[in-house]
Motif scaffolding. Sequence first.
Motif, PDB file in Angstrom:
ATOM      1  N   ARG A  65       0.756  -1.199   0.061  1.00  0.00           N
ATOM      2  CA  ARG A  65      -0.026  -0.236  -0.090  1.00  0.00           C
ATOM      3  C   ARG A  65       0.914   1.101  -0.044  1.00  0.00           C
ATOM      4  NH1 ARG A  65      -2.355  -0.217   4.559  1.00  0.00           N
ATOM      5  NH2 ARG A  65      -0.947   1.102   5.573  1.00  0.00           N
ATOM      6  N   GLU A  66       1.897   0.962   1.007  1.00  0.00           N
ATOM      7  CA  GLU A  66       2.705   2.492   0.935  1.00  0.00           C
ATOM      8  C   GLU A  66       3.489   2.744  -0.236  1.00  0.00           C
ATOM      9  OE1 GLU A  66       2.560   5.068   3.158  1.00  0.00           O
ATOM     10  OE2 GLU A  66       0.953   3.956   3.981  1.00  0.00           O
ATOM     11  N   LEU A  67       4.003   1.440  -0.983  1.00  0.00           N
ATOM     12  CA  LEU A  67       4.662   1.712  -2.287  1.00  0.00           C
ATOM     13  C   LEU A  67       3.733   2.271  -3.296  1.00  0.00           C
ATOM     14  CD1 LEU A  67       6.820  -1.407  -2.323  1.00  0.00           C
ATOM     15  CD2 LEU A  67       7.855   0.581  -2.137  1.00  0.00           C
ATOM     16  N   ALA A  68       2.598   1.870  -3.419  1.00  0.00           N
ATOM     17  CA  ALA A  68       1.616   2.507  -4.249  1.00  0.00           C
ATOM     18  C   ALA A  68       1.472   4.039  -3.926  1.00  0.00           C
ATOM     19  CB  ALA A  68       0.311   1.671  -4.229  1.00  0.00           C
ATOM     20  N   ILE A  69       1.130   4.238  -2.459  1.00  0.00           N
ATOM     21  CA  ILE A  69       0.771   5.785  -2.326  1.00  0.00           C
ATOM     22  C   ILE A  69       2.009   6.588  -2.525  1.00  0.00           C
ATOM     23  CG2 ILE A  69       0.705   7.231  -0.378  1.00  0.00           C
ATOM     24  CD1 ILE A  69      -0.978   5.007   1.073  1.00  0.00           C
ATOM     25  N   LEU A  70       3.305   5.900  -2.422  1.00  0.00           N
ATOM     26  CA  LEU A  70       4.509   6.847  -2.592  1.00  0.00           C
ATOM     27  C   LEU A  70       4.725   7.200  -4.257  1.00  0.00           C
ATOM     28  CD1 LEU A  70       6.728   5.289  -0.056  1.00  0.00           C
ATOM     29  CD2 LEU A  70       6.215   7.511   0.019  1.00  0.00           C
ATOM     30  N   THR A  71       4.402   5.965  -4.926  1.00  0.00           N
ATOM     31  CA  THR A  71       4.501   6.032  -6.349  1.00  0.00           C
ATOM     32  C   THR A  71       3.474   7.134  -6.831  1.00  0.00           C
ATOM     33  OG1 THR A  71       4.973   3.948  -6.638  1.00  0.00           O
ATOM     34  CG2 THR A  71       4.107   4.704  -8.563  1.00  0.00           C
ATOM     35  N   VAL A  72       2.137   7.298  -6.375  1.00  0.00           N
ATOM     36  CA  VAL A  72       1.230   8.318  -6.725  1.00  0.00           C
ATOM     37  C   VAL A  72       1.889   9.679  -6.490  1.00  0.00           C
ATOM     38  CG1 VAL A  72      -0.952   9.171  -6.075  1.00  0.00           C
ATOM     39  CG2 VAL A  72      -0.733   6.889  -6.556  1.00  0.00           C
ATOM     40  N   GLY A  73       2.535   9.726  -5.229  1.00  0.00           N
ATOM     41  CA  GLY A  73       3.017  10.900  -4.635  1.00  0.00           C
ATOM     42  C   GLY A  73       4.170  11.254  -5.603  1.00  0.00           C
ATOM     43  N   ALA A 100      13.882   5.882  -1.392  1.00  0.00           N
ATOM     44  CA  ALA A 100      14.624   6.627  -1.989  1.00  0.00           C
ATOM     45  C   ALA A 100      14.461   6.285  -3.586  1.00  0.00           C
ATOM     46  CB  ALA A 100      16.006   6.854  -1.582  1.00  0.00           C
ATOM     47  N   ALA A 101      14.134   5.129  -3.891  1.00  0.00           N
ATOM     48  CA  ALA A 101      14.085   4.543  -5.212  1.00  0.00           C
ATOM     49  C   ALA A 101      12.865   4.317  -5.882  1.00  0.00           C
ATOM     50  CB  ALA A 101      14.994   3.089  -5.379  1.00  0.00           C
ATOM     51  N   VAL A 102      11.921   4.887  -5.254  1.00  0.00           N
ATOM     52  CA  VAL A 102      10.409   5.018  -5.725  1.00  0.00           C
ATOM     53  C   VAL A 102      10.326   5.443  -7.210  1.00  0.00           C
ATOM     54  CG1 VAL A 102       8.020   5.611  -5.215  1.00  0.00           C
ATOM     55  CG2 VAL A 102       9.266   4.260  -3.515  1.00  0.00           C
ATOM     56  N   GLY A 103      10.842   6.827  -7.364  1.00  0.00           N
ATOM     57  CA  GLY A 103      10.649   7.780  -8.505  1.00  0.00           C
ATOM     58  C   GLY A 103      11.554   6.813  -9.681  1.00  0.00           C
ATOM     59  N   ASP A 104      12.225   5.836  -9.458  1.00  0.00           N
ATOM     60  CA  ASP A 104      13.056   4.957 -10.534  1.00  0.00           C
ATOM     61  C   ASP A 104      12.689   3.685 -10.296  1.00  0.00           C
ATOM     62  OD1 ASP A 104      14.135   7.353 -11.713  1.00  0.00           O
ATOM     63  OD2 ASP A 104      15.621   7.502  -9.985  1.00  0.00           O
ATOM     64  N   PHE A 105      11.640   3.260  -9.771  1.00  0.00           N
ATOM     65  CA  PHE A 105      11.453   1.949  -9.335  1.00  0.00           C
ATOM     66  C   PHE A 105      11.506   0.784 -10.400  1.00  0.00           C
ATOM     67  CE2 PHE A 105       7.119   3.314 -10.968  1.00  0.00           C
ATOM     68  CZ  PHE A 105       6.680   1.902 -11.604  1.00  0.00           C
TER      69      PHE A 105
END
Length: 183
Positions: A65-73, A100-105
Amino acid sequence: MARVPYLRREDADESHKPLYDRLEAERKVPTANIFLALAGAPEQLDGFLTYANSLRASELSPALRELAILTVGHVTRSAYEVAHHHSHGIKAGLTEEQIAAVGDFETADVFDETEKAVMLLAKESTLRVDVTEETWRAAAERLPRKQMIELALSIAWYNSGVRVMGLLDIDLEDDYPNPFPHS
């Protein structure tokens, strides 16, 4: 500067004091700016909290869930969402390196295939609304149907949240670092 006032407990009508009790019991103290802004519509804020809490109580893994939310952000460049969900991600078991890597997942080697599938679903839904069958299937092959519905609801909910924050121009509190300082 926010487009609506931040209403603190001392600014509220006596009849709305229980809402501040709820905020303080369920959320961080001091109360975040998003909730103080929404306090100008107390009935809607109450419903907003109930819905958000239902997503947190779902069967979907808190980390996913948090990975999805951070991706939306990240996709929407919502400094407020990313900054606030950094701590939620840590509590859900994500590492600093993962956050830190979410933006370039898509090219990061710190996520497994399930995590990447969830993040791609969040990214595609945020950017296009509709998602391809291939993107849906990549996540659906890894998660039970109920969790896919919970994931869809979470992605959509946090998309609405970042849009509310943007429309109201909610300020990031001083004690949160801006994850996009050069924007």
